[in-house]
Scaffold this motif. Sequence first.
Motif, PDB file in Angstrom:
ATOM      1  N   ILE A 134     -10.036 -31.923  20.221  1.00 33.75           N
ATOM      2  CA  ILE A 134      -9.691 -31.778  21.633  1.00 33.75           C
ATOM      3  C   ILE A 134      -8.171 -31.709  21.733  1.00 33.75           C
ATOM      4  O   ILE A 134      -7.468 -32.576  21.206  1.00 33.75           O
ATOM      5  CB  ILE A 134     -10.219 -32.961  22.466  1.00 33.75           C
ATOM      6  N   ASN A 171      -4.565 -31.503  24.001  1.00 39.16           N
ATOM      7  CA  ASN A 171      -3.960 -31.908  25.263  1.00 39.16           C
ATOM      8  C   ASN A 171      -2.468 -31.655  25.162  1.00 39.16           C
ATOM      9  O   ASN A 171      -1.851 -31.962  24.144  1.00 39.16           O
ATOM     10  CB  ASN A 171      -4.223 -33.393  25.534  1.00 39.16           C
ATOM     11  N   LYS A 230     -15.168 -34.530  27.816  1.00 36.20           N
ATOM     12  CA  LYS A 230     -15.516 -34.766  26.419  1.00 36.20           C
ATOM     13  C   LYS A 230     -14.625 -35.875  25.836  1.00 36.20           C
ATOM     14  O   LYS A 230     -15.108 -36.767  25.137  1.00 36.20           O
ATOM     15  CB  LYS A 230     -15.327 -33.458  25.646  1.00 36.20           C
ATOM     16  N   HIS A 270     -13.998 -29.620  31.073  1.00 36.21           N
ATOM     17  CA  HIS A 270     -14.985 -29.998  30.054  1.00 36.21           C
ATOM     18  C   HIS A 270     -14.318 -30.782  28.913  1.00 36.21           C
ATOM     19  O   HIS A 270     -14.879 -31.760  28.410  1.00 36.21           O
ATOM     20  CB  HIS A 270     -15.689 -28.751  29.513  1.00 36.21           C
ATOM     21  N   ASP A 271     -13.109 -30.343  28.496  1.00 38.10           N
ATOM     22  CA  ASP A 271     -12.376 -31.064  27.440  1.00 38.10           C
ATOM     23  C   ASP A 271     -12.016 -32.480  27.886  1.00 38.10           C
ATOM     24  O   ASP A 271     -12.100 -33.422  27.105  1.00 38.10           O
ATOM     25  CB  ASP A 271     -11.102 -30.318  27.057  1.00 38.10           C
ATOM     26  N   LYS A 272     -11.626 -32.628  29.151  1.00 37.74           N
ATOM     27  CA  LYS A 272     -11.286 -33.952  29.671  1.00 37.74           C
ATOM     28  C   LYS A 272     -12.522 -34.847  29.664  1.00 37.74           C
ATOM     29  O   LYS A 272     -12.455 -36.013  29.264  1.00 37.74           O
ATOM     30  CB  LYS A 272     -10.711 -33.871  31.077  1.00 37.74           C
ATOM     31  N   PHE A 292      -5.340 -31.264  29.622  1.00 38.52           N
ATOM     32  CA  PHE A 292      -6.483 -30.697  28.914  1.00 38.52           C
ATOM     33  C   PHE A 292      -6.686 -29.259  29.362  1.00 38.52           C
ATOM     34  O   PHE A 292      -6.478 -28.934  30.533  1.00 38.52           O
ATOM     35  CB  PHE A 292      -7.752 -31.518  29.188  1.00 38.52           C
TER      36      PHE A 292
END
Length: 164
Positions: free
Chosen positions: A3, A5, A150, A146-148, A142
């Motif tokens: 992931i 950021n 996750k 969805h990444d946040k 992010f």
Amino acid sequence: MEIHNKTLYDKDLIMAYNNFYLTSYIKKNFLIISGISAVFIIYMMVIQEWLYALLLFGILLFYLLLTFFMQKLTTKRILKRSPLVKEPVMQTYVFRDNEFEVANVNSMVVPYSNISKFKEGKKFYLLQSKDRKTYIVDYNGFATQHDKEKFDIFAKETFTKKRR
């Protein structure tokens, strides 16, 4: 898992961090002091010592105002000295299964076993390592929502015992 950021370390992030710190301090310390003081204030009122009850309440308010004043003064001093105000830095985080990489001018890898505290603010996550380094991970950094989400699930599983 990987992931990404990108957190911009700038004046706004410094202000948000200091507000988060002030709120945390008040929740931890001031509420305890207020509770103890309330017991004494009520006791003073029961025995009809109005002046002492009022004096104790005044001291409590003075303490609260002094706390806000000192935090404002500290924030102002930090903003005056910080090179991040004039030259913001983009810090990139890459979160993997057992570690995360931090990259800006230099790059380093931090294993999750080295993280001693994990907190969630209104605008960012806060990770603190055992060697007292603080990593601020902005929610807006992010790539997707969805990444946040996750990362949020991953962080709750990984840092369960380190949440404060």
